[in-house]
Design a protein around this motif. Structure first.
Motif, PDB file in Angstrom:
ATOM      1  N   THR A  87       1.085  -0.835  -0.135  1.00 58.59           N
ATOM      2  CA  THR A  87       0.308   0.032   0.094  1.00 58.59           C
ATOM      3  C   THR A  87       0.964   1.493  -0.127  1.00 58.59           C
ATOM      4  O   THR A  87       1.979   1.096   0.480  1.00 58.59           O
ATOM      5  CB  THR A  87      -0.805   0.289   1.061  1.00 58.59           C
ATOM      6  OG1 THR A  87      -1.497   1.577   1.473  1.00 58.59           O
ATOM      7  CG2 THR A  87      -0.094   0.063   2.289  1.00 58.59           C
ATOM      8  N   ASP A  88       0.504   2.129  -0.642  1.00 62.47           N
ATOM      9  CA  ASP A  88       0.922   3.610  -0.732  1.00 62.47           C
ATOM     10  C   ASP A  88       0.686   4.265   0.549  1.00 62.47           C
ATOM     11  O   ASP A  88       0.701   5.193   0.543  1.00 62.47           O
ATOM     12  CB  ASP A  88       0.874   4.156  -1.628  1.00 62.47           C
ATOM     13  CG  ASP A  88       1.818   3.355  -2.663  1.00 62.47           C
ATOM     14  OD1 ASP A  88       2.823   3.361  -2.998  1.00 62.47           O
ATOM     15  OD2 ASP A  88       0.927   3.681  -4.307  1.00 62.47           O
ATOM     16  N   ASP A  89      -0.377   4.229   1.281  1.00 60.48           N
ATOM     17  CA  ASP A  89      -0.987   5.201   2.669  1.00 60.48           C
ATOM     18  C   ASP A  89      -0.040   5.063   3.342  1.00 60.48           C
ATOM     19  O   ASP A  89       0.435   3.779   4.023  1.00 60.48           O
ATOM     20  CB  ASP A  89      -2.019   4.154   3.223  1.00 60.48           C
ATOM     21  CG  ASP A  89      -2.803   4.589   3.633  1.00 60.48           C
ATOM     22  OD1 ASP A  89      -2.513   4.914   5.032  1.00 60.48           O
ATOM     23  OD2 ASP A  89      -4.157   5.612   3.607  1.00 60.48           O
ATOM     24  N   PRO A  90       0.369   6.210   3.629  1.00 61.51           N
ATOM     25  CA  PRO A  90       1.343   6.534   4.486  1.00 61.51           C
ATOM     26  C   PRO A  90       1.405   5.240   6.161  1.00 61.51           C
ATOM     27  O   PRO A  90       2.808   5.252   7.034  1.00 61.51           O
ATOM     28  CB  PRO A  90       1.306   7.931   5.432  1.00 61.51           C
ATOM     29  CG  PRO A  90       0.446   8.535   4.342  1.00 61.51           C
ATOM     30  CD  PRO A  90      -0.490   7.566   3.665  1.00 61.51           C
ATOM     31  N   GLU A  91       0.180   4.902   6.944  1.00 65.95           N
ATOM     32  CA  GLU A  91      -0.012   4.610   8.507  1.00 65.95           C
ATOM     33  C   GLU A  91      -0.391   3.071   7.869  1.00 65.95           C
ATOM     34  O   GLU A  91      -0.636   2.236   8.256  1.00 65.95           O
ATOM     35  CB  GLU A  91      -1.562   5.212   8.521  1.00 65.95           C
ATOM     36  CG  GLU A  91      -1.352   7.081   8.782  1.00 65.95           C
ATOM     37  CD  GLU A  91      -2.303   7.696   9.535  1.00 65.95           C
ATOM     38  OE1 GLU A  91      -3.544   6.759   9.728  1.00 65.95           O
ATOM     39  OE2 GLU A  91      -2.397   8.414   9.689  1.00 65.95           O
ATOM     40  N   GLY A  92      -0.015   2.480   6.029  1.00 65.36           N
ATOM     41  CA  GLY A  92      -0.685   1.584   6.266  1.00 65.36           C
ATOM     42  C   GLY A  92      -1.678   1.041   5.937  1.00 65.36           C
ATOM     43  O   GLY A  92      -1.964  -0.429   5.632  1.00 65.36           O
ATOM     44  N   SER A  93      -2.799   1.646   6.064  1.00 64.41           N
ATOM     45  CA  SER A  93      -4.128   1.558   5.879  1.00 64.41           C
ATOM     46  C   SER A  93      -4.487   0.620   4.145  1.00 64.41           C
ATOM     47  O   SER A  93      -3.644   1.227   3.159  1.00 64.41           O
ATOM     48  CB  SER A  93      -5.336   2.736   5.871  1.00 64.41           C
ATOM     49  OG  SER A  93      -6.839   2.448   5.543  1.00 64.41           O
ATOM     50  N   VAL A  94      -5.416  -0.302   3.874  1.00 65.06           N
ATOM     51  CA  VAL A  94      -5.851  -0.935   2.760  1.00 65.06           C
ATOM     52  C   VAL A  94      -6.741  -0.962   2.149  1.00 65.06           C
ATOM     53  O   VAL A  94      -7.661  -1.297   1.640  1.00 65.06           O
ATOM     54  CB  VAL A  94      -4.952  -2.225   2.733  1.00 65.06           C
ATOM     55  CG1 VAL A  94      -4.226  -2.495   2.565  1.00 65.06           C
ATOM     56  CG2 VAL A  94      -5.750  -3.376   3.434  1.00 65.06           C
ATOM     57  N   SER A  95      -7.430   0.549   3.109  1.00 58.84           N
ATOM     58  CA  SER A  95      -9.097   0.825   3.349  1.00 58.84           C
ATOM     59  C   SER A  95      -9.857   0.931   2.155  1.00 58.84           C
ATOM     60  O   SER A  95     -11.564   0.599   1.649  1.00 58.84           O
ATOM     61  CB  SER A  95      -9.732   1.602   4.401  1.00 58.84           C
ATOM     62  OG  SER A  95      -9.169   2.741   4.042  1.00 58.84           O
ATOM     63  N   ALA A  96      -8.909   1.556   0.917  1.00 56.95           N
ATOM     64  CA  ALA A  96      -9.589   1.992  -0.338  1.00 56.95           C
ATOM     65  C   ALA A  96      -9.343   0.854  -1.109  1.00 56.95           C
ATOM     66  O   ALA A  96     -10.633   0.592  -1.776  1.00 56.95           O
ATOM     67  CB  ALA A  96      -8.573   3.128  -1.319  1.00 56.95           C
ATOM     68  N   ALA A  97      -8.452  -0.245  -1.193  1.00 52.84           N
ATOM     69  CA  ALA A  97      -8.768  -1.424  -1.852  1.00 52.84           C
ATOM     70  C   ALA A  97     -10.229  -1.751  -1.485  1.00 52.84           C
ATOM     71  O   ALA A  97     -10.430  -2.942  -2.153  1.00 52.84           O
ATOM     72  CB  ALA A  97      -7.149  -2.333  -1.407  1.00 52.84           C
ATOM     73  N   VAL A  98      -9.637  -2.404  -0.512  1.00 49.54           N
ATOM     74  CA  VAL A  98     -11.278  -2.794   0.212  1.00 49.54           C
ATOM     75  C   VAL A  98     -12.173  -2.328   0.235  1.00 49.54           C
ATOM     76  O   VAL A  98     -13.071  -3.494  -0.527  1.00 49.54           O
ATOM     77  CB  VAL A  98     -11.359  -3.571   2.499  1.00 49.54           C
ATOM     78  CG1 VAL A  98     -11.579  -4.142   2.537  1.00 49.54           C
ATOM     79  CG2 VAL A  98      -9.762  -4.235   2.523  1.00 49.54           C
ATOM     80  N   ALA A  99     -12.629  -0.779   0.064  1.00 46.19           N
ATOM     81  CA  ALA A  99     -13.259  -0.629  -0.589  1.00 46.19           C
ATOM     82  C   ALA A  99     -14.026  -0.939  -1.951  1.00 46.19           C
ATOM     83  O   ALA A  99     -15.161  -1.225  -1.923  1.00 46.19           O
ATOM     84  CB  ALA A  99     -13.710   1.177  -0.066  1.00 46.19           C
ATOM     85  N   ASP A 100     -13.280  -1.069  -2.518  1.00 41.24           N
ATOM     86  CA  ASP A 100     -13.236  -0.937  -3.816  1.00 41.24           C
ATOM     87  C   ASP A 100     -13.439  -3.044  -4.428  1.00 41.24           C
ATOM     88  O   ASP A 100     -14.984  -3.187  -4.992  1.00 41.24           O
ATOM     89  CB  ASP A 100     -12.560  -0.941  -4.789  1.00 41.24           C
ATOM     90  CG  ASP A 100     -11.751   0.379  -5.418  1.00 41.24           C
ATOM     91  OD1 ASP A 100     -12.463   1.531  -4.952  1.00 41.24           O
ATOM     92  OD2 ASP A 100     -11.406   0.765  -5.715  1.00 41.24           O
ATOM     93  N   ALA A 101     -13.689  -4.155  -3.231  1.00 41.66           N
ATOM     94  CA  ALA A 101     -13.905  -5.228  -3.410  1.00 41.66           C
ATOM     95  C   ALA A 101     -15.260  -5.174  -2.949  1.00 41.66           C
ATOM     96  O   ALA A 101     -15.601  -5.495  -3.065  1.00 41.66           O
ATOM     97  CB  ALA A 101     -12.524  -5.813  -2.554  1.00 41.66           C
TER      98      ALA A 101
END
Length: 103
Positions: free
Chosen positions: A12-26
């Motif tokens: 992930t490119d998120d500075p905090e390590g979040s993967v929520s954008a990808a999960v939201a797309d799923a």
């Protein structure tokens, strides 16, 4: 049948390590599929037959793959032909036992 799955990008490119954008797309893919589902903090559970649930899981993985060249997928299945409505019924059976036990 119930299919619980968790899909996330391995990078992930998120500075905090979040993967929520990808999960939201799923989850948008799951929502658009029309297959009954339940979302919680760790898994998404689909209810249906093999042929309707597996393409949804694959499409969710494809959506996450747009965020990362590597994707992690975990799937757990409860294969119980002839039973429907188990997204709620399984939970209700446990809750009823807890009520009966006075908990």
């Amino acid at each position: 049948m119930l299919f619980a799955f968790s899909v996330a990008p391995s990078t992930t490119d998120d500075p905090e390590g979040s993967v929520s954008a990808a999960v939201a797309d799923a989850i948008a893919v799951v929502r658009d599929s029309g297959v009954p589902y339940r979302l919680d903090s760790m898994f998404t559970t689909l209810e249906g037959e093999w042929d309707e649930c597996m393409p949804v899981i694959k499409a969710a993985c494809d959506a996450v793959a747009k965020h990362s060249p590597r994707v992690s997928l975990v799937v757990k299945a409860d294969l119980r032909p002839g039973f429907t409505g188990q997204l709620d019924a399984k939970v209700e059976r446990v809750e009823q036992r807890l009520r009966d036990a006075g908990s």
